[in-house]
Enzyme design. Structure first.
Site, PDB file in Angstrom:
ATOM      1  N   GLU A 153       0.904  -1.200  -0.121  1.00  0.00           N
ATOM      2  CA  GLU A 153       0.043  -0.085   0.037  1.00  0.00           C
ATOM      3  C   GLU A 153       0.843   1.315  -0.063  1.00  0.00           C
ATOM      4  O   GLU A 153       0.371   2.420   0.267  1.00  0.00           O
ATOM      5  CB  GLU A 153      -1.020  -0.005   1.313  1.00  0.00           C
ATOM      6  CG  GLU A 153      -1.851  -1.268   1.377  1.00  0.00           C
ATOM      7  CD  GLU A 153      -2.799  -1.523   2.209  1.00  0.00           C
ATOM      8  OE1 GLU A 153      -2.384  -1.075   3.371  1.00  0.00           O
ATOM      9  OE2 GLU A 153      -3.899  -1.785   1.958  1.00  0.00           O
ATOM     10  N   GLN A 181       4.468  -4.392   2.561  1.00  0.00           N
ATOM     11  CA  GLN A 181       4.160  -5.637   2.733  1.00  0.00           C
ATOM     12  C   GLN A 181       4.351  -6.458   1.503  1.00  0.00           C
ATOM     13  O   GLN A 181       4.259  -5.747   0.629  1.00  0.00           O
ATOM     14  CB  GLN A 181       2.581  -5.771   3.162  1.00  0.00           C
ATOM     15  CG  GLN A 181       1.553  -5.632   2.215  1.00  0.00           C
ATOM     16  CD  GLN A 181       0.223  -5.308   2.853  1.00  0.00           C
ATOM     17  OE1 GLN A 181      -0.280  -4.511   3.519  1.00  0.00           O
ATOM     18  NE2 GLN A 181      -0.602  -6.439   2.616  1.00  0.00           N
TER      19      GLN A 181
HETATM   20  O1  IFM Z   1      -6.204  -5.667   3.857  1.00  0.00           O
HETATM   21  C1  IFM Z   1      -5.293  -5.373   4.659  1.00  0.00           C
HETATM   22  C2  IFM Z   1      -4.160  -4.536   3.809  1.00  0.00           C
HETATM   23  O2  IFM Z   1      -3.714  -5.685   3.000  1.00  0.00           O
HETATM   24  C3  IFM Z   1      -3.204  -4.152   4.568  1.00  0.00           C
HETATM   25  N1  IFM Z   1      -3.508  -2.984   5.548  1.00  0.00           N
HETATM   26  C4  IFM Z   1      -4.765  -3.620   6.269  1.00  0.00           C
HETATM   27  C5  IFM Z   1      -5.934  -4.176   5.405  1.00  0.00           C
HETATM   28  C6  IFM Z   1      -7.059  -4.627   6.268  1.00  0.00           C
HETATM   29  O3  IFM Z   1      -6.451  -5.529   7.046  1.00  0.00           O
END
Ligand code: IFM
Length: 829
Positions: free
Chosen positions: A523, A644
């Site tokens: 993200e 991530q």
């Molecule tokens: O969907 C996840 C995302 O991949 C990472 N941030 C949190 C979200 C909700 O768990």
């Protein structure tokens, strides 16, 4: 903290970690859940009692940074827990209300019993005048009857006799205030409170409207009185208009005739009783509660249903016994056992999964909330996290998976409208989903480090659609539910494939299709540095999974009997020529590379390298590198830095052979060296700002570097129990990561696949986690018992009239007949 195989015990009271304990001690049944808060204290900086019902959302408008923003929340419902007490010595004035915050607290212990689904809170007080008192509360949220919850609180006086004044409330004066970052946003979802007392044993309609002149709660006419032991509270959500009702019965089983006083109060019911206590003898107060909403199928509405449920509820011991039986049966279906600390944590994760998603959830129109029903982070929204949840459920509770896929199916229309609004065909599922399937991703998010509200572009994570398609496919493969596959499943997969085909743009120079303007699972990268428009092009994860979806859409279309296919195509208005485009797109989506590794997206290789060591030295914890850089006036978009796993997620969704085939389909040769180099590249450039990241890395590394895999596995296992993301667990557990650890054992370490009418195994045992057992429900065979050891695996198939199960272990097929068990040697074992 003491940890036993089936018990988690927190010794002592620690205000600093109270919210984490509340989240981890949540009790729920898939219909509702209540945080493990103490019943003596109201919400405040330390305590946050919260009760949530699956799918119960409401919308509020706020103004932040001069902009009007609308947010939908999973609503914090009236609090049923409150029960407080104080010593009433004979002839003397009452003492102060006691609670873990009181200076007289001498000891405190909270024990979560996973086997039986109960929470026990024990507090010992040493009163100012030598009034020693031990208070023990046993709590349950009933697994069999999802509307019921109860607690029994026992009082034991030590060295004195007299009375304890007990006050029990239903508190409707609650807000959604569980996440500090959301403080600037509107929080008040409930309105139109009404309260009353059920004297009649009949309809119970004695309540007045609370909150205005002449209001009364109590039904006795004067607004207060003694009488029936049952009260009720109703209210509704402001925008979604969901009516909510709770009824509570408070009784002192050791003093059956004891009077209970009911006092009128605004937005709450208050019941008090004076409980005689005798030195050394325990006396109890039982509170039994029912909760219904207008989303439930009831005759006569939620209030009547709640009152009837409480009236008919058995006493506490009987309720507890039936609750235990329901848990026993759930555990029989859920088998996943491993020894040691890892096994204990896996059981806790399983417990919270089973409490969030149960057969009761399947009856509702509800999805997989990212933070469980355990807190308010992400407002109870549904993301792609079900990708980490359904694969476990498919092989244990397929009916729950099917119900959760139903949530997506019922929002297919909204997803098609969303695609249409952007000029594309098919279905564009929202990144964050709530009640009606519209995009719920907030327009702005707060960087708590800089205090700035920033545009949130994460709605560009269209890969969520591929997750829905993947889950449809996996569920059908595991369960053999072809009815679903050829009806609702086909509709979803085909519409998602259509979206990908229409989102792809042809590049005649490259001779490939691009998918522009997206965000990948990482993200951090929401735009190219300095670009005016958000989004990046050809995110490899997005393109590869899109190619997979397109190929499955073709498989389904081909497998559908002709007349059915024609009818489906007509209904979805799919032009008979469209599959040709799917076929071509499935083979010609662009996958970017740089320096011999798969690029996270086109142009990724040209981004700057981050000074990882420098940042670590400066900040220590750099998980939220995006926030650190933004606060410095920089942007993470400039760097080869991921929050991530992104490209590496592919290694989690597909077996090595499947992934290689998928790359072949796209015209690339994915050999071991390229994959290893890719893993290595991103491993060194990921900050693990999401709990999902460690999980995916553990999974992928299990086949590449076992030691490193265990390091990440440990981090994934301790994500919530040690609150590794620093304060996020108190806002709700990370359900995707919790369930993902189960799937890591079930599929990641075993290589288990259910395809082509066989069970495929390709174990990658970690020395630290090589011995474990799972029992998987495979089609009509019942629970197939799989016991893994470092060098072999035992497969036992229950007796039935079915044909033998085909098991393919590292490429070799074996038949295991019903009623038999076989040990098979692992390759190299
Ligand atoms: O969907 C996840 C995302 O991949 C990472 N941030 C949190 C979200 C909700 O768990």
């Amino acid at each position: 903290m003491t940890v036993r195989a089936w018990e988690w015990t927190y010794e002592g009271y620690d205000p600093g970690t109270e919210r984490v304990r509340e989240a981890l001690c949540t009790l729920g049944n898939g219909y509702l859940a209540t945080r493990g808060a103490v019943s003596e204290c109201p919400a405040g900086p330390v305590h946050y009692p919260g009760t949530y019902a699956a799918g119960c959302y409401d919308r509020l408008v706020s103004t932040v940074a001069g902009r009007r923003v609308e947010n939908e929340d999973l609503v914090n419902l009236p609090d049923w827990l409150p029960l407080r007490y104080r010593v009433r010595p004979e002839g003397g004035p009452p003492g102060r209300w006691l609670s873990p915050d009181s200076p007289h607290l001498a000891a405190h212990r909270r024990t979560l019993d996973l086997r039986h689904g109960t929470l026990t809170l024990r507090s010992r007080y040493s009163g100012p005048a030598g009034h020693r008192l031990t208070v023990e509360q046993h709590r349950l949220v009933h697994r069999g009857d999802p509307h019921l919850a109860a607690h029994r609180t026992s009082f034991t006086a030590d060295g004195w006799s007299g009375a304890v004044e007990v006050e029990s409330r239903l508190d409707g004066d609650v807000r959604n205030a569980g996440v500090e970052r959301y403080e600037a946003l509107a929080q008040r979802h409930l309105t139109d409170w009404r309260t009353g007392r059920d004297d009649s044993g009949g309809s119970g309609d004695h309540g007045g409207r609370a909150g205005g002149a002449g209001d009364r709660a109590g039904g006795a006419g004067d607004g207060a009185g003694t009488g029936g032991d049952t009260v009720w509270l109703s209210c509704r959500t402001g925008d979604s208009g969901i009516r909510i009702a709770l009824a509570a019965r408070t009784r002192a089983p050791d003093h059956p005739g004891l009077g209970i006083r009911t006092r009128p109060a605004e937005r709450q019911t208050v019941q008090t009783l004076l409980l005689p206590v005798t030195n050394g003898r325990s006396v109890a107060v039982d509170k039994t509660v029912a909760l219904y909403t207008s989303r439930d199928r009831t005759v006569g509405g939620p209030r009547r249903a709640a009152l009837a449920a409480v009236r008919n509820a058995p006493d506490f011991p009987e309720l507890l016994a039936s609750h235990h039986r329901a848990w026993e049966s759930a555990w029989r279906q859920a088998v996943l056992e491993a020894p040691g600390e890892a096994g204990r944590i896996l059981r806790l994760h399983l417990f919270h999964l089973l409490q969030t998603l149960s057969p009761h959830t399947a009856e509702l129109d509800a999805g997989v909330p990212a933070r469980g029903l355990h807190g308010e982070a992400y407002r109870g929204h549904v993301f792609w996290d079900e990708l980490f949840v359904l694969p476990y459920l498919n092989l244990h509770f397929p009916e729950v998976s099917r119900g959760l896929l139903g949530y997506r199916y019922h929002r297919l229309g909204a997803a098609c409208r969303a695609a249409g609004a952007t000029g594309r065909d098919g279905a564009m599922y929202p990144w964050q989903s709530g009640s009606d399937g519209r995009e719920e991703t907030p327009a702005l998010h707060l960087n708590p480090r800089s205090g700035r509200w920033l545009p949130d572009h994460s709605r560009l994570q269209h890969h969520v659609g591929s997750a829905v398609a993947y889950n449809v496919w996996q569920y059908c493969q595991a369960s053999g539910d072809t009815t679903f596959l050829y009806t609702r499943g086909a509709e979803m997969v085909l519409q998602i494939a259509r979206f990908w085909a229409s989102a792809a743009t042809w590049d005649p120079v490259l001779g490939a299709y691009h998918i522009p303007g997206v965000m990948g699972p990482d993200e951090y990268h929401d735009a190219y540095p300095g670009a005016a428009a958000p989004g990046v092009d050809d995110n490899a994860y997005t393109n590869v999974t899109a190619a997979w979806v397109l190929a499955r859409a073709l498989d389904i279309s081909r497998a559908l009997p002709g007349p059915r296919r024609r009818r489906l195509f007509e209904r979805l208005r799919i032009d008979p020529s469209e599959p040709e485009l799917w076929e071509e797109t499935a083979h010609r989506l662009h996958v970017p590379y740089h320096d011999g590794v798969i690029s996270q997206f086109a142009g990724y290789g040209e981004l700057a390298e981050l000074d990882w060591d420098g940042y670590r030295a400066r900040y220590g914890d750099i998980r939220r590198l995006d926030r650190l850089l933004e606060a410095e006036g920089d942007t993470v978009n400039r760097y080869q830095a991921s929050k991530q796993a992104d490209v590496l997620m592919l290694g989690c969704l597909f077996s090595p052979a499947e992934l290689a085939a998928l790359f072949r389909q796209l015209g690339h040769r994915l050999d071991d060296d390229t994959w290893r180099a890719t893993v290595d590249h991103y491993l060194r450039r990921t900050s693990h700002g999401s709990t999902l990241s460690a999980l995916v890395h553990a999974w992928v590394l299990a086949r590449v570097d076992r030691d490193a895999a265990w390091t990440y596995a440990e981090e994934a296992l301790t994500g919530d129990v040690a609150d590794v993301q620093g304060g996020t667990t108190g806002e709700g557990v990370h359900l995707g990561a919790m369930a993902g650890t189960l799937d890591f054992v079930q599929r990641g370490l075993t290589g288990l696949e259910t395809r082509d009418d066989a069970l495929w195994l390709d174990p990658a045992p970690l020395p630290q986690l090589s011995k474990f057992r799972i029992a998987v429900r495979y089609r009509d065979h019942g629970d197939i018992d799989l016991r893994f050891r470092a060098q072999r695996v035992r497969i036992a198939v229950p007796a039935s009239a079915q044909a033998p199960v085909r098991v393919v272990l590292a490429g070799r097929a074996h038949a295991v007949a019903p009623g038999t068990a076989r040990w098979l040697a692992l390759p190299g074992g």
